[in-house]
Write a protein that holds these residues in place. Structure first.
Motif, PDB file in Angstrom:
ATOM      1  N   LEU A  97      52.456  41.194  44.876  1.00 37.81           N
ATOM      2  CA  LEU A  97      53.401  41.168  43.077  1.00 37.81           C
ATOM      3  C   LEU A  97      52.368  41.607  42.138  1.00 37.81           C
ATOM      4  N   VAL A  98      52.335  42.311  41.314  1.00 36.85           N
ATOM      5  CA  VAL A  98      51.917  43.399  40.777  1.00 36.85           C
ATOM      6  C   VAL A  98      51.742  42.042  39.075  1.00 36.85           C
ATOM      7  N   ALA A  99      50.824  41.563  38.858  1.00 33.48           N
ATOM      8  CA  ALA A  99      51.684  40.971  36.837  1.00 33.48           C
ATOM      9  C   ALA A  99      51.076  41.974  36.029  1.00 33.48           C
ATOM     10  N   ALA A 100      52.249  42.892  35.065  1.00 29.19           N
ATOM     11  CA  ALA A 100      52.332  43.507  34.153  1.00 29.19           C
ATOM     12  C   ALA A 100      51.829  42.695  32.467  1.00 29.19           C
ATOM     13  N   VAL A 101      50.471  42.390  32.154  1.00 25.95           N
ATOM     14  CA  VAL A 101      49.736  41.812  30.996  1.00 25.95           C
ATOM     15  C   VAL A 101      49.914  42.207  29.811  1.00 25.95           C
ATOM     16  N   ALA A 102      51.274  41.648  28.442  1.00 24.13           N
ATOM     17  CA  ALA A 102      50.910  42.559  28.043  1.00 24.13           C
ATOM     18  C   ALA A 102      50.049  41.228  26.751  1.00 24.13           C
ATOM     19  N   GLY A 103      50.017  41.491  25.789  1.00 24.23           N
ATOM     20  CA  GLY A 103      49.790  40.503  24.923  1.00 24.23           C
ATOM     21  C   GLY A 103      49.044  38.916  25.495  1.00 24.23           C
ATOM     22  N   TYR A 104      49.559  37.576  25.030  1.00 27.81           N
ATOM     23  CA  TYR A 104      48.951  36.234  25.135  1.00 27.81           C
ATOM     24  C   TYR A 104      49.795  36.439  26.807  1.00 27.81           C
ATOM     25  N   CYS A 116      49.790  36.723  41.349  1.00 30.97           N
ATOM     26  CA  CYS A 116      49.450  37.904  41.444  1.00 30.97           C
ATOM     27  C   CYS A 116      48.545  38.801  42.346  1.00 30.97           C
ATOM     28  N   ASP A 117      48.862  39.606  43.571  1.00 30.94           N
ATOM     29  CA  ASP A 117      47.888  39.926  43.979  1.00 30.94           C
ATOM     30  C   ASP A 117      46.678  40.806  43.134  1.00 30.94           C
ATOM     31  N   PHE A 118      47.287  41.116  42.140  1.00 27.41           N
ATOM     32  CA  PHE A 118      46.487  41.664  40.714  1.00 27.41           C
ATOM     33  C   PHE A 118      47.340  42.136  39.084  1.00 27.41           C
ATOM     34  N   ILE A 119      46.610  42.130  38.651  1.00 27.05           N
ATOM     35  CA  ILE A 119      46.501  42.498  36.786  1.00 27.05           C
ATOM     36  C   ILE A 119      46.720  43.841  36.434  1.00 27.05           C
ATOM     37  N   LEU A 120      47.656  44.265  35.864  1.00 22.74           N
ATOM     38  CA  LEU A 120      47.672  45.420  34.954  1.00 22.74           C
ATOM     39  C   LEU A 120      47.835  45.031  33.761  1.00 22.74           C
ATOM     40  N   ALA A 121      46.485  45.297  32.859  1.00 21.50           N
ATOM     41  CA  ALA A 121      46.500  44.222  31.310  1.00 21.50           C
ATOM     42  C   ALA A 121      47.517  45.476  30.224  1.00 21.50           C
ATOM     43  N   ALA A 122      47.744  45.373  29.713  1.00 21.78           N
ATOM     44  CA  ALA A 122      47.849  46.476  28.504  1.00 21.78           C
ATOM     45  C   ALA A 122      46.521  46.388  27.728  1.00 21.78           C
ATOM     46  N   ASP A 123      46.444  47.459  26.608  1.00 20.33           N
ATOM     47  CA  ASP A 123      45.285  47.037  25.956  1.00 20.33           C
ATOM     48  C   ASP A 123      45.276  46.080  24.547  1.00 20.33           C
ATOM     49  N   ASN A 124      46.171  45.411  24.127  1.00 24.71           N
ATOM     50  CA  ASN A 124      46.665  44.354  23.685  1.00 24.71           C
ATOM     51  C   ASN A 124      46.440  42.988  24.164  1.00 24.71           C
ATOM     52  N   GLY A 212      44.129  38.142  50.627  1.00 23.34           N
ATOM     53  CA  GLY A 212      44.678  36.179  50.433  1.00 23.34           C
ATOM     54  C   GLY A 212      43.012  35.796  51.127  1.00 23.34           C
ATOM     55  N   ARG A 213      43.446  35.715  52.472  1.00 23.16           N
ATOM     56  CA  ARG A 213      42.637  35.169  53.222  1.00 23.16           C
ATOM     57  C   ARG A 213      41.406  34.871  52.821  1.00 23.16           C
ATOM     58  N   ALA A 214      40.771  36.219  52.075  1.00 23.64           N
ATOM     59  CA  ALA A 214      39.064  36.025  52.154  1.00 23.64           C
ATOM     60  C   ALA A 214      38.974  34.676  51.040  1.00 23.64           C
TER      61      ALA A 214
END
Ligand code: HXC
Length: 257
Positions: A97-104, A116-124, A212-214
């Motif tokens: 699962l990839v989180a694509a996060v913009a805003g709040y 999610c397994d990692f987060i890609l963030a928008a600049d906002n 995830g086990r780590a």
């Protein structure tokens, strides 16, 4: 099934789940959670899908649990019905699962992104744990996952003060893997999910499970776990294909077998 509070689309071998309560800044209602887990179950059963992007709107990934729904929460009913247990199904999803996060991404929204397994963030993007300002604490893993991701000092500060951090700070402290221009975020996240989905699904699932086990065990046990999975992947046809393709200088044709 027809969804209202989320949208589920397929983009090649990647799935895209969009949280879809824009007027409430994607506040995470019980109905939204029910639809999210239903969509994830659909993806789990769909052999063509290898990875999923979860996203919100440009203004909000999700502004947290639905405060209007929570204000009168009956603690006995919450205990009896295990009000928050649906979230365990999100965390237990076995494909990436990839989180694509913009805003709040606040409160439960930030906690969902961290499941999610990692987060890609928008600049906002803005991340925060404002529960303390409401007289409560994070309830779907925030106190446990944030410290593992950013360390004690920042986790404590965020959770005790409720202050938000911007995308630059979130990247610097390791909460997000990368910052992408807001206009590019979704395309980039889908490209990343499609790349993951192009690999052998058993190997991808093993990689997710091992990393995830780590968070769950000691170093020695984690390494033993990794080694078992490593050996087991040599039972797959895809390992034979991947290595043969390398040696024959061609693209591999993975069959998820
Ligand atoms: C219900 C919410 C909401 C929420 C926003 N809205 N967040 N409704 N639950 N968590 C609604 C508002 O009521 C409003 O509806 C509309 O969305 C737009 O929000 P505004 O506040 O008018 O927007 P703005 O001024 O831009 O402020 C944005 C914001 C603010 C900073 C994100 O909305 C905010 O602080 N929201 C609450 C954040 C929060 O405390 N989250 C933690 C929740 S607890 P109307 O109808 O008025 O237009 C939690 C616990 C998790 O997450 C553990 C259990 C799952």
């Amino acid at each position: 099934m027809a969804y209202e509070q989320v949208r589920l689309e397929r983009r090649g071998r990647a799935a895209l789940i969009t949280l879809n309560r824009p007027k409430a800044l994607n506040a995470l209602s019980a109905d939204l959670l029910a639809e999210l887990t239903e969509a994830l179950d659909e993806i789990a059963e769909d052999e063509r899908i290898g990875a999923t992007v979860i996203t919100g709107s440009e203004r909000a990934f999700a502004a947290g649990a639905d405060i209007k729904e929570m204000v009168e929460l009956d603690p006995v009913a919450a205990y009896r019905d295990d009000f928050l247990s649906g979230w365990e199904r999100v965390a237990a999803h076995r494909k990436p699962l990839v989180a694509a996060v913009a805003g709040y991404a606040l409160g439960g929204g930030c906690e969902l992104a961290m499941m999610c397994d990692f987060i890609l963030a928008a600049d906002n993007a803005r991340f925060g744990m404002p529960e303390i300002t409401l007289g409560i604490i994070p309830g779907i893993g925030g106190t446990q996952r944030l410290i593992r991701s950013v360390g004690k000092a920042k986790a404590m500060e965020m959770i005790l003060t409720g202050r938000t951090m911007d995308a630059v700070e979130a990247e610097r402290c390791g909460l997000v893997s990368r910052i992408v221009e807001a206009a590019e975020l979704l395309d980039e996240a889908v490209r990343v999910a499609q790349r993951i989905a192009s690999f052998s699904l058993p190997a991808v699932m093993a990689a997710k499970e091992a990393v995830g086990r780590a968070n769950e065990t000691t170093l020695a046990e984690g390494i033993r776990f990794e080694r078992r999975l490593f050996y087991s992947l040599f039972a797959t046809l895809d390992q034979k294909e991947g290595m043969a393709a390398f040696l024959e200088k061609r693209e591999p044709q993975f069959r998820n077998r």
